[in-house]
Design a protein around this motif. Structure first.
Motif, mmCIF file in Angstrom:
data_model
loop_
_atom_site.group_PDB
_atom_site.id
_atom_site.type_symbol
_atom_site.label_atom_id
_atom_site.label_comp_id
_atom_site.label_asym_id
_atom_site.label_seq_id
_atom_site.Cartn_x
_atom_site.Cartn_y
_atom_site.Cartn_z
ATOM 1 N N ILE A 1 0.848 -1.181 0.000
ATOM 2 C CA ILE A 1 0.000 0.000 0.000
ATOM 3 C C ILE A 1 0.888 1.236 0.000
ATOM 4 O O ILE A 1 1.833 1.322 0.787
ATOM 5 C CB ILE A 1 -0.936 -0.002 1.238
ATOM 6 N N ALA A 2 0.563 2.179 -0.880
ATOM 7 C CA ALA A 2 1.337 3.414 -0.989
ATOM 8 C C ALA A 2 0.893 4.412 0.073
ATOM 9 O O ALA A 2 0.346 5.479 -0.222
ATOM 10 C CB ALA A 2 1.191 3.997 -2.395
ATOM 11 N N ASP B 1 -13.891 -2.223 14.034
ATOM 12 C CA ASP B 1 -14.190 -1.359 12.888
ATOM 13 C C ASP B 1 -13.849 -1.963 11.533
ATOM 14 O O ASP B 1 -13.684 -1.231 10.550
ATOM 15 C CB ASP B 1 -13.457 -0.020 13.046
ATOM 16 N N ILE B 2 -13.755 -3.260 11.420
ATOM 17 C CA ILE B 2 -13.342 -3.899 10.173
ATOM 18 C C ILE B 2 -14.249 -3.546 8.989
ATOM 19 O O ILE B 2 -13.797 -3.456 7.853
ATOM 20 C CB ILE B 2 -13.207 -5.425 10.350
ATOM 21 N N ALA B 3 -15.518 -3.319 9.226
ATOM 22 C CA ALA B 3 -16.431 -3.011 8.121
ATOM 23 C C ALA B 3 -16.157 -1.644 7.505
ATOM 24 O O ALA B 3 -16.619 -1.367 6.396
ATOM 25 C CB ALA B 3 -17.883 -3.094 8.582
ATOM 26 N N THR B 4 -15.395 -0.788 8.181
ATOM 27 C CA THR B 4 -15.082 0.529 7.617
ATOM 28 C C THR B 4 -14.072 0.431 6.484
ATOM 29 O O THR B 4 -13.921 1.372 5.713
ATOM 30 C CB THR B 4 -14.543 1.499 8.691
ATOM 31 N N TRP B 5 -13.370 -0.702 6.375
ATOM 32 C CA TRP B 5 -12.394 -0.857 5.299
ATOM 33 C C TRP B 5 -12.547 -2.143 4.506
ATOM 34 O O TRP B 5 -11.952 -2.286 3.438
ATOM 35 C CB TRP B 5 -10.959 -0.743 5.835
ATOM 36 N N ASN B 6 -13.348 -3.096 4.968
ATOM 37 C CA ASN B 6 -13.518 -4.355 4.247
ATOM 38 C C ASN B 6 -14.855 -4.344 3.499
ATOM 39 O O ASN B 6 -15.915 -4.467 4.111
ATOM 40 C CB ASN B 6 -13.461 -5.542 5.216
ATOM 41 N N PRO B 7 -14.817 -4.205 2.174
ATOM 42 C CA PRO B 7 -16.057 -4.099 1.406
ATOM 43 C C PRO B 7 -16.894 -5.377 1.354
ATOM 44 O O PRO B 7 -18.022 -5.351 0.864
ATOM 45 C CB PRO B 7 -15.588 -3.697 0.007
ATOM 46 N N ALA B 8 -16.394 -6.494 1.864
ATOM 47 C CA ALA B 8 -17.186 -7.728 1.923
ATOM 48 C C ALA B 8 -18.232 -7.655 3.034
ATOM 49 O O ALA B 8 -19.140 -8.484 3.086
ATOM 50 C CB ALA B 8 -16.275 -8.937 2.148
ATOM 51 N N LEU B 9 -18.102 -6.655 3.910
ATOM 52 C CA LEU B 9 -18.964 -6.547 5.089
ATOM 53 C C LEU B 9 -19.891 -5.342 4.996
ATOM 54 O O LEU B 9 -19.502 -4.295 4.482
ATOM 55 C CB LEU B 9 -18.108 -6.437 6.350
ATOM 56 N N THR B 10 -21.099 -5.496 5.559
ATOM 57 C CA THR B 10 -22.019 -4.353 5.633
ATOM 58 C C THR B 10 -21.884 -3.630 6.962
ATOM 59 O O THR B 10 -22.122 -2.425 7.027
ATOM 60 C CB THR B 10 -23.492 -4.793 5.457
ATOM 61 N N SER B 11 -21.521 -4.373 8.018
ATOM 62 C CA SER B 11 -21.369 -3.727 9.320
ATOM 63 C C SER B 11 -20.514 -4.588 10.239
ATOM 64 O O SER B 11 -20.316 -5.781 9.992
ATOM 65 C CB SER B 11 -22.734 -3.477 9.978
ATOM 66 N N SER B 12 -20.019 -3.939 11.276
ATOM 67 C CA SER B 12 -19.292 -4.642 12.337
ATOM 68 C C SER B 12 -19.486 -3.861 13.630
ATOM 69 O O SER B 12 -19.490 -2.631 13.627
ATOM 70 C CB SER B 12 -17.805 -4.778 12.001
ATOM 71 N N THR C 1 -10.463 -9.433 -0.824
ATOM 72 C CA THR C 1 -11.436 -8.340 -0.879
ATOM 73 C C THR C 1 -11.146 -7.313 0.210
ATOM 74 O O THR C 1 -11.152 -6.103 -0.042
ATOM 75 C CB THR C 1 -12.879 -8.888 -0.727
ATOM 76 N N GLY C 2 -10.873 -7.791 1.410
ATOM 77 C CA GLY C 2 -10.558 -6.888 2.511
ATOM 78 C C GLY C 2 -9.297 -6.085 2.265
ATOM 79 O O GLY C 2 -9.273 -4.865 2.493
ATOM 80 N N LEU C 3 -8.252 -6.739 1.790
ATOM 81 C CA LEU C 3 -6.991 -6.036 1.534
ATOM 82 C C LEU C 3 -7.135 -5.017 0.400
ATOM 83 O O LEU C 3 -6.572 -3.919 0.467
ATOM 84 C CB LEU C 3 -5.873 -7.028 1.242
ATOM 85 N N ALA C 4 -7.900 -5.345 -0.629
ATOM 86 C CA ALA C 4 -8.144 -4.391 -1.718
ATOM 87 C C ALA C 4 -8.904 -3.171 -1.189
ATOM 88 O O ALA C 4 -8.602 -2.038 -1.556
ATOM 89 C CB ALA C 4 -8.906 -5.060 -2.857
ATOM 90 N N GLY C 5 -9.876 -3.407 -0.319
ATOM 91 C CA GLY C 5 -10.606 -2.293 0.285
ATOM 92 C C GLY C 5 -9.733 -1.432 1.164
ATOM 93 O O GLY C 5 -9.832 -0.199 1.154
ATOM 94 N N LEU C 6 -8.850 -2.074 1.913
ATOM 95 C CA LEU C 6 -7.908 -1.338 2.763
ATOM 96 C C LEU C 6 -6.979 -0.483 1.931
ATOM 97 O O LEU C 6 -6.753 0.688 2.226
ATOM 98 C CB LEU C 6 -7.107 -2.318 3.635
ATOM 99 N N LYS C 7 -6.458 -1.052 0.856
ATOM 100 C CA LYS C 7 -5.557 -0.316 -0.043
ATOM 101 C C LYS C 7 -6.276 0.902 -0.635
ATOM 102 O O LYS C 7 -5.735 2.011 -0.621
ATOM 103 C CB LYS C 7 -5.084 -1.238 -1.169
ATOM 104 N N ALA C 8 -7.483 0.706 -1.112
ATOM 105 C CA ALA C 8 -8.250 1.812 -1.698
ATOM 106 C C ALA C 8 -8.494 2.918 -0.667
ATOM 107 O O ALA C 8 -8.329 4.106 -0.977
ATOM 108 C CB ALA C 8 -9.575 1.300 -2.256
ATOM 109 N N LYS C 9 -8.837 2.536 0.538
ATOM 110 C CA LYS C 9 -9.104 3.543 1.575
ATOM 111 C C LYS C 9 -7.816 4.269 1.970
ATOM 112 O O LYS C 9 -7.807 5.508 2.088
ATOM 113 C CB LYS C 9 -9.735 2.894 2.807
#
Length: 178
Positions: free
Chosen positions: A36-37, A52-63, A166-174
């Motif tokens: 991640i840059a 707070d995993i749902a704030t960065w993992n797009p596979a989840l709707t809530s946590s 999916t989670g790591l891609a979401g984290l990278k994007a965020k």
């Protein structure tokens, strides 16, 4: 009368035969990494709150969670695909930017695994960025000797790999602001 050698040979054959039929599932492992840059402190700031995993993992709707980042804290994650899981925190280190957690109760209709432990770690990466590693160890959903195709090792590996990627891609994007 049986000789000692014959008796030992029969026992060895019997034990070997039982062991051959008593095998169960073997533990599986998935490890995914992403560069991640963004500096490690920024990436860690995004993932450090266990609940707070749902704030960065797009596979989840809530946590949601209880206990913060203390050992034995708990979080409930709700998947976009349906279903929820409860996970428990076993180890947390803000200094090492690392935490280890486990599945608290299996729900094979959500993920085809009977149990898992997972660890996520942030380390310095290339070009002043970060490398995040997410590793899980688990058993397939059906721990019997002949599992159905949707509950076997391959299904478990596929599901965990997709979830981590999916989670790591979401984290990278965020973290990179994309």
């Amino acid at each position: 009368m049986w000789s000692l050698r014959s008796l030992i040979a029969c026992l060895f054959i019997g034990v070997t035969a039982v062991a051959a039929h008593a095998h169960g599932p073997t533990p599986q492992k998935v490890e995914e990494k992403i560069d991640i840059a963004a500096p490690p402190a920024k990436v860690w700031d995004i993932i450090k709150n266990f609940a707070d995993i749902a704030t960065w993992n797009p596979a989840l709707t809530s946590s949601t969670g209880t206990g913060g980042n203390e050992n034995n804290a708990s979080r409930t994650i709700v998947f976009k695909s349906g279903g929820e899981l409860v996970e428990g925190l076993d180890y947390y280190s803000d200094k090492e930017m690392d935490y280890l957690y486990r599945l608290s109760k299996e729900k094979i209709d959500v993920l085809p695994v009977s149990s898992y432990t997972a660890e996520i770690t942030v380390k310095p990466g290339p070009n002043d960025g970060s490398t995040v590693t997410w590793m899980g160890r688990f058993y397939r959903a059906d721990t019997g000797n002949e599992p159905a195709p949707d509950k076997n090792d391959a299904a478990a590996i596929k599901a965990m790999t997709e979830y981590f990627k999916t989670g790591l891609a979401g984290l990278k994007a965020k973290a990179e602001g994309k």
